[in-house]
Write an enzyme that holds these catalytic residues in place. Sequence first.
Site, short mmCIF file in Angstrom:
data_model
loop_
_atom_site.label_atom_id
_atom_site.label_comp_id
_atom_site.label_asym_id
_atom_site.label_seq_id
_atom_site.Cartn_x
_atom_site.Cartn_y
_atom_site.Cartn_z
N ASP A 1 -10.10 -0.48 -10.99
CA ASP A 1 -8.99 -0.80 -10.08
C ASP A 1 -7.99 -1.63 -10.89
O ASP A 1 -8.21 -2.82 -11.12
CB ASP A 1 -9.54 -1.60 -8.89
CG ASP A 1 -8.46 -1.96 -7.87
OD1 ASP A 1 -7.33 -1.49 -8.00
OD2 ASP A 1 -8.79 -2.74 -6.94
N HIS B 1 0.83 -1.21 0.00
CA HIS B 1 0.00 0.00 0.00
C HIS B 1 0.86 1.26 0.00
O HIS B 1 0.58 2.22 0.71
CB HIS B 1 -0.96 -0.01 1.20
CG HIS B 1 -2.02 -1.05 1.08
ND1 HIS B 1 -2.72 -1.53 2.16
CD2 HIS B 1 -2.50 -1.72 0.01
CE1 HIS B 1 -3.59 -2.44 1.74
NE2 HIS B 1 -3.47 -2.58 0.44
N HIS C 1 -13.32 -1.67 -2.80
CA HIS C 1 -13.52 -2.98 -2.16
C HIS C 1 -15.02 -3.02 -1.91
O HIS C 1 -15.51 -2.55 -0.88
CB HIS C 1 -12.71 -3.11 -0.87
CG HIS C 1 -11.23 -3.08 -1.13
ND1 HIS C 1 -10.31 -2.90 -0.15
CD2 HIS C 1 -10.51 -3.23 -2.28
CE1 HIS C 1 -9.08 -2.92 -0.68
NE2 HIS C 1 -9.18 -3.11 -1.98
N HIS D 1 -11.22 -9.00 -5.05
CA HIS D 1 -12.30 -8.48 -4.20
C HIS D 1 -13.39 -7.99 -5.12
O HIS D 1 -13.16 -7.66 -6.29
CB HIS D 1 -11.77 -7.35 -3.30
CG HIS D 1 -11.03 -6.28 -4.05
ND1 HIS D 1 -11.67 -5.27 -4.74
CD2 HIS D 1 -9.71 -6.08 -4.25
CE1 HIS D 1 -10.75 -4.49 -5.31
NE2 HIS D 1 -9.56 -4.96 -5.05
N1 GLY Z 1 -6.00 -0.71 -5.04
C1 GLY Z 1 -6.55 -1.47 -4.02
C2 GLY Z 1 -6.60 -2.89 -4.36
O1 GLY Z 1 -6.03 -3.29 -5.35
O2 GLY Z 1 -7.23 -3.66 -3.72
MN MN Z 2 -7.80 -4.34 -6.08
MN MN Z 3 -5.62 -2.09 -7.06
#
Ligand code: GLY
Ligand code: MN
Ligand code: MN
Length: 453
Positions: A271, A243, A361, A354
């Site tokens: 994402d 992160h 998320h 996820h």
């Molecule tokens: N960017 C957050 C994840 O990949 O879960």
């Molecule tokens: Mn992700």
């Molecule tokens: Mn991500």
Amino acid sequence: MLARAIPSAVFARRRRALMESMGPDSVALLPAAPSVPRNRDIHYPYRQDSDFYYLTGFPEPEALAVLIPGAEQEFLLFCRDRDPQMEIWHGRRAGTQGAMERYGAANAYPMADLDKILLPLLENRERVFYAMGYCPDFDQQVMGWINQTRAKARTGVRAPATFIALEHLLHPMRLRKEPEEIAVMRESARIACEAHCRAMQTCRPGMMEYQIEAEIFHTFMSYGAGWSYPAIVAGGDNSCILHYTENNAELHDGDVLLIDAGAELDGYASDITRTFPVNGRFSGEQRAIYELVLAAQQAAIDQVRPGRHFNEPHDAAVRTLTEGLVTLGLLPGDVDELIKAEQYKAFYMHRTGHWLGMDVHDVGDYKTGEDWRVFEPGMVTTIEPGLYIPVGGKVIDAGWARLGIQLETEVDERWQRIGVRIEDDVLVTAGEPEVLTAAAPKAVDDIEALMRR
Ligand code: GLY
Ligand code: MN
Ligand code: MN
């Protein structure tokens, strides 16, 4: 949240579906997200609460949606009143008129009238649906209303007796995306793919991570999108910090760059992670690790099919990664035993995906009872395996392991400073999995070709 891409009829349809599952004698209460102060009189950019937005499309703070199935007026919106002075300083407000005309409220009231209007509506209702425990102020406000209703018991008024977490009904709806949502998610994904391409084309040794971040945001903002989470732009050893968001280091010739950045368009997230060499050419070791992660990702994506369960992509990724790590000499021993002992976690310590939707998320249970949830068309999951070998990275020593002794040794230096994650957004369909983020190249040759241009 910017352009309004979801038509009003979709919000109305969702409210109807929710009210049908709530049943009669019930009321649902949904507060808007609060505006959060950043310092003194400056606030963070406002982001509406996803549940509230899903049902109303209403973009302002200081609002409450009330749904009362079977009532003459089933959808009420409490909101900020119009105020010419405040609007000159802080921007336009829909006001109660706008709430009815543009957002489909059967009736709308100023927030100041909340107690007066809401209390009688709670009388003789059996069940109250709301998201409990997320906002202490709102919890207290609801309990205050309930107690005031209870206080009228001797006049024959019945107070609600059952409190139900709204998410039990609402989040399964959000988990299964409607065609209108998938259209917005496709666009959010397209914008993010373009941003990753721009980053690949711009990147040169000597640039700073934040300069690449600026290129990503340039693309997001040029389409009226924002970000769905703070971007990770991580060169060299930083690529092994899962992160990492400092994004303030120089990018060096010979290092990899891992970018995890997604857009948010009209409340819907993409994402994506791509990893590529700063100088445009993978070294032998970088390429070996990269190809392995890519193979694991492809094996995982292949599991995103109706009837397969949520953990099957993870199982597939772990097996491919572990087999590859053994072949590369980075993990010693038998693949099944290494998987059972979770030894791959030395290099792959997170899960493979996820749910994705309004929240990066996203909501939706991963298990139903004891069992992993089974994929259904309309669900969207990320698939994001990775391998991370930081400077000083250690692994169980193969020679000692054969003798039954667990001894850690440092991974050969040539493998160090390599963090690779490849992340796509995958829609479950009745047939083949649909990769919404396919426009961001991920084959080694395609990345190198794009970076040469
Ligand atoms: N960017 C957050 C994840 O990949 O879960
Ligand atoms: Mn992700
Ligand atoms: Mn991500």
